[in-house]
Design a protein around this motif. Structure first.
Motif, PDB file in Angstrom:
ATOM      1  N   GLY A   1      30.398  17.044  86.507  1.00 32.19           N
ATOM      2  CA  GLY A   1      30.490  16.916  87.942  1.00 32.19           C
ATOM      3  C   GLY A   1      30.885  15.566  88.226  1.00 32.19           C
ATOM      4  O   GLY A   1      31.904  15.486  89.240  1.00 32.19           O
ATOM      5  N   ALA A   2      30.411  14.693  87.039  1.00 29.76           N
ATOM      6  CA  ALA A   2      31.368  13.387  87.522  1.00 29.76           C
ATOM      7  C   ALA A   2      32.554  13.120  86.648  1.00 29.76           C
ATOM      8  O   ALA A   2      33.345  12.686  87.218  1.00 29.76           O
ATOM      9  N   LEU A   3      33.265  14.462  86.146  1.00 31.72           N
ATOM     10  CA  LEU A   3      34.560  14.604  85.875  1.00 31.72           C
ATOM     11  C   LEU A   3      35.841  15.303  87.237  1.00 31.72           C
ATOM     12  O   LEU A   3      36.662  14.687  88.032  1.00 31.72           O
ATOM     13  N   LEU A   4      34.538  15.790  88.292  1.00 40.63           N
ATOM     14  CA  LEU A   4      35.104  16.396  90.132  1.00 40.63           C
ATOM     15  C   LEU A   4      35.066  15.202  90.902  1.00 40.63           C
ATOM     16  O   LEU A   4      36.269  14.689  91.368  1.00 40.63           O
ATOM     17  N   MET A   5      33.986  14.182  89.937  1.00 43.03           N
ATOM     18  CA  MET A   5      33.663  12.952  91.204  1.00 43.03           C
ATOM     19  C   MET A   5      35.114  12.293  91.105  1.00 43.03           C
ATOM     20  O   MET A   5      35.658  11.118  91.450  1.00 43.03           O
ATOM     21  N   TRP A   6      35.488  11.783  89.848  1.00 50.08           N
ATOM     22  CA  TRP A   6      36.624  11.356  89.173  1.00 50.08           C
ATOM     23  C   TRP A   6      38.290  11.413  89.793  1.00 50.08           C
ATOM     24  O   TRP A   6      38.512  10.809  90.489  1.00 50.08           O
ATOM     25  N   ALA A   7      38.373  12.928  89.845  1.00 45.90           N
ATOM     26  CA  ALA A   7      38.965  13.409  90.034  1.00 45.90           C
ATOM     27  C   ALA A   7      39.437  13.601  91.535  1.00 45.90           C
ATOM     28  O   ALA A   7      40.560  12.828  91.978  1.00 45.90           O
ATOM     29  N   VAL A   8      38.645  13.221  92.414  1.00 47.82           N
ATOM     30  CA  VAL A   8      38.198  13.399  93.769  1.00 47.82           C
ATOM     31  C   VAL A   8      38.508  11.841  94.357  1.00 47.82           C
ATOM     32  O   VAL A   8      39.331  11.153  95.305  1.00 47.82           O
ATOM     33  N   ALA A   9      38.069  10.938  93.643  1.00 43.20           N
ATOM     34  CA  ALA A   9      36.999   9.745  94.280  1.00 43.20           C
ATOM     35  C   ALA A   9      38.018   8.569  93.338  1.00 43.20           C
ATOM     36  O   ALA A   9      38.024   7.615  94.184  1.00 43.20           O
ATOM     37  N   GLY A  10      38.241   8.684  92.264  1.00 46.48           N
ATOM     38  CA  GLY A  10      38.955   7.485  90.675  1.00 46.48           C
ATOM     39  C   GLY A  10      39.633   7.280  90.493  1.00 46.48           C
ATOM     40  O   GLY A  10      40.722   7.731  91.502  1.00 46.48           O
ATOM     41  N   SER A  11      40.316   6.092  90.203  1.00 44.82           N
ATOM     42  CA  SER A  11      40.950   5.819  90.190  1.00 44.82           C
ATOM     43  C   SER A  11      41.406   5.894  89.100  1.00 44.82           C
ATOM     44  O   SER A  11      41.350   7.293  88.145  1.00 44.82           O
ATOM     45  N   GLY A  12      43.339   6.263  89.264  1.00 43.54           N
ATOM     46  CA  GLY A  12      44.382   6.933  88.724  1.00 43.54           C
ATOM     47  C   GLY A  12      43.940   5.979  86.390  1.00 43.54           C
ATOM     48  O   GLY A  12      43.746   4.764  86.497  1.00 43.54           O
ATOM     49  N   VAL A  13      44.244   7.033  85.634  1.00 38.31           N
ATOM     50  CA  VAL A  13      44.468   6.589  84.394  1.00 38.31           C
ATOM     51  C   VAL A  13      45.634   4.842  84.572  1.00 38.31           C
ATOM     52  O   VAL A  13      44.670   4.476  83.471  1.00 38.31           O
ATOM     53  N   ALA A  14      46.371   5.183  84.961  1.00 38.23           N
ATOM     54  CA  ALA A  14      47.116   4.464  84.757  1.00 38.23           C
ATOM     55  C   ALA A  14      46.455   3.009  85.480  1.00 38.23           C
ATOM     56  O   ALA A  14      46.592   1.329  84.817  1.00 38.23           O
ATOM     57  N   ALA A  15      46.010   3.282  86.726  1.00 38.06           N
ATOM     58  CA  ALA A  15      45.213   1.742  87.103  1.00 38.06           C
ATOM     59  C   ALA A  15      44.055   1.238  85.872  1.00 38.06           C
ATOM     60  O   ALA A  15      43.286   0.315  85.932  1.00 38.06           O
ATOM     61  N   LEU A  16      43.444   2.107  86.109  1.00 41.18           N
ATOM     62  CA  LEU A  16      42.326   2.138  84.496  1.00 41.18           C
ATOM     63  C   LEU A  16      42.770   1.486  83.311  1.00 41.18           C
ATOM     64  O   LEU A  16      42.538   0.115  83.235  1.00 41.18           O
ATOM     65  N   ARG A  17      44.143   1.144  82.732  1.00 42.24           N
ATOM     66  CA  ARG A  17      44.039   0.734  82.017  1.00 42.24           C
ATOM     67  C   ARG A  17      44.814  -0.298  81.813  1.00 42.24           C
ATOM     68  O   ARG A  17      45.201  -1.364  81.045  1.00 42.24           O
ATOM     69  N   ALA A  18      45.106  -0.586  83.051  1.00 39.68           N
ATOM     70  CA  ALA A  18      45.954  -1.781  83.669  1.00 39.68           C
ATOM     71  C   ALA A  18      44.797  -2.795  83.761  1.00 39.68           C
ATOM     72  O   ALA A  18      45.379  -4.057  83.967  1.00 39.68           O
ATOM     73  N   HIS A  19      43.606  -2.567  83.825  1.00 41.80           N
ATOM     74  CA  HIS A  19      42.426  -3.471  85.017  1.00 41.80           C
ATOM     75  C   HIS A  19      42.390  -5.051  83.399  1.00 41.80           C
ATOM     76  O   HIS A  19      41.985  -3.783  82.072  1.00 41.80           O
ATOM     77  N   PRO A  20      42.725  -5.610  83.649  1.00 46.12           N
ATOM     78  CA  PRO A  20      42.503  -7.030  82.381  1.00 46.12           C
ATOM     79  C   PRO A  20      40.760  -6.789  81.450  1.00 46.12           C
ATOM     80  O   PRO A  20      41.136  -7.003  80.110  1.00 46.12           O
ATOM     81  N   GLN A  21      40.089  -5.724  82.196  1.00 45.97           N
ATOM     82  CA  GLN A  21      38.648  -5.190  81.528  1.00 45.97           C
ATOM     83  C   GLN A  21      38.595  -4.563  81.113  1.00 45.97           C
ATOM     84  O   GLN A  21      37.735  -3.556  80.976  1.00 45.97           O
ATOM     85  N   ALA A  22      39.348  -3.701  80.741  1.00 40.84           N
ATOM     86  CA  ALA A  22      39.922  -2.366  80.539  1.00 40.84           C
ATOM     87  C   ALA A  22      39.237  -1.302  79.129  1.00 40.84           C
ATOM     88  O   ALA A  22      38.129  -0.446  79.502  1.00 40.84           O
ATOM     89  N   GLY A  23      39.090  -2.672  78.323  1.00 37.46           N
ATOM     90  CA  GLY A  23      38.696  -2.003  76.929  1.00 37.46           C
ATOM     91  C   GLY A  23      37.163  -2.562  77.006  1.00 37.46           C
ATOM     92  O   GLY A  23      36.145  -1.656  76.784  1.00 37.46           O
ATOM     93  N   PHE A  24      36.580  -3.448  77.544  1.00 38.32           N
ATOM     94  CA  PHE A  24      35.126  -4.093  78.386  1.00 38.32           C
ATOM     95  C   PHE A  24      34.756  -2.861  79.326  1.00 38.32           C
ATOM     96  O   PHE A  24      33.455  -1.917  78.982  1.00 38.32           O
ATOM     97  N   PHE A  25      35.243  -2.617  79.682  1.00 42.32           N
ATOM     98  CA  PHE A  25      34.310  -1.010  81.229  1.00 42.32           C
ATOM     99  C   PHE A  25      34.488  -0.341  80.224  1.00 42.32           C
ATOM    100  O   PHE A  25      33.313   0.257  80.535  1.00 42.32           O
ATOM    101  N   LEU A  26      35.561   0.635  79.152  1.00 42.77           N
ATOM    102  CA  LEU A  26      35.250   1.666  78.580  1.00 42.77           C
ATOM    103  C   LEU A  26      34.622   1.158  77.132  1.00 42.77           C
ATOM    104  O   LEU A  26      33.418   2.725  77.068  1.00 42.77           O
TER     105      LEU A  26
END
Length: 293
Positions: A191-216
């Motif tokens: 369900g989470a994978l479907l949620m992210w695919a529909v409404a989540g940020s793209g992989v590029a946007a997540l990787r570019a976030h300054p706190q990407a490592g902490f978020f992970l």
């Protein structure tokens, strides 16, 4: 009973972390926190099922897990993260803190007299009344009441989950608590994978976030501890305790959430908040005594 109570309290301590986690990383949509946490939960469950050769659910068990995963995980937490975004941590935590009252009222065993539950109900309600004064910055939040509405919706979802999950486990005593947690995790991860695919940020946007490592790291920590491990502990409590008592133990989630929030903010609770904590704790003790009589 003691093992069930301890398992419920520890689950509350782990669940309390999810109230402050969304505040630790700024600039990401709430859906990313919900999807990231539960993708991690699903991956942990998949690894455990695969490497330990745990049994897979039947079709009916998988359908039950899918429905309960929306109520108790993806749907509940997405609503909660939206509430925290709009109203802060403390008030949504207190709205969620009323779950014990609703679960106690709706899940009372037939042999337990209402009179025996009155002290626990009064103490819990009094503690909530002390804590429910609006925070000083409520007026500065333009969507504060929308956040309260979201918190109320998340309350309804998790109350339904607590009652239905407890009833399902009692109807299926042969299902191991760890296996059920893993099946819920697989359904939640999908369900989470479907949620992210529909409404989540793209992989590029997540990787570019300054706190990407902490978020992970937060997603992994809350996915493993606050979802997978906490679910196992809660299933143990649900199997060993009546729904009205296990529901009362959810107060510990609110107490830990407030403690983590105060620690993150570097602030001490007020005298009224300390009194409320004492009343919450006494309410748990009163409920345990009522169920032992």
């Amino acid at each position: 009973m003691l093992r069930g109570v301890l398992a419920g309290l520890l689950a509350g301590a782990l669940w309390g972390l999810v109230f402050v986690a969304p505040r630790m990383v700024a600039g990401l949509p709430p859906v990313d926190f919900a999807a990231g946490r539960f993708l991690a939960y699903g991956l942990v469950a998949l690894v455990v099922v695969g490497f330990n050769r745990r049994p897979l659910p039947t079709a009916r068990q998988a359908l039950a897990a899918a429905g309960l995963s929306v109520l108790g995980f993806t749907g509940y937490y997405l609503l909660l993260v939206l509430a925290i975004r709009d109203a802060g941590t403390e008030v949504p935590a207190l709205v969620i803190g009323t779950i014990p009252i609703w679960v106690m009222l709706l899940g009372k065993p037939g042999h337990l007299r209402w009179r025996a539950l009155v002290p626990a109900l009064v103490l819990t309600a009094a503690g909530l009344a002390l804590m429910m004064a609006l925070p000083a910055d409520a007026g500065a939040r333009p969507h504060f009441w929308r956040g309260i509405l979201m918190a109320t919706a998340s309350l309804a979802a998790w109350t339904a989950f607590a009652l239905l999950n407890s009833a399902w486990l009692k109807r299926h005593p042969g299902v191991n608590a760890t296996d059920w947690a893993n099946w819920l995790g697989l359904a939640t991860g999908a369900g989470a994978l479907l949620m992210w695919a529909v409404a989540g940020s793209g992989v590029a946007a997540l990787r570019a976030h300054p706190q990407a490592g902490f978020f992970l790291a937060l997603c992994l920590a809350t996915g493993f501890g606050s979802a997978w491990l906490a679910t196992i502990l809660w299933n143990v409590a649900s199997q060993r305790l009546p729904a009205s008592l296990s529901g009362q133990l959810i107060v510990s989630e609110t107490l830990f959430a407030l403690a983590y929030s105060f620690a993150w903010d570097g602030a001490w609770p007020s005298a009224a908040q300390w009194a409320a904590v004492a009343m919450f704790t006494l309410g748990i003790v009163a409920s345990i005594r009522a169920h032992r009589e």
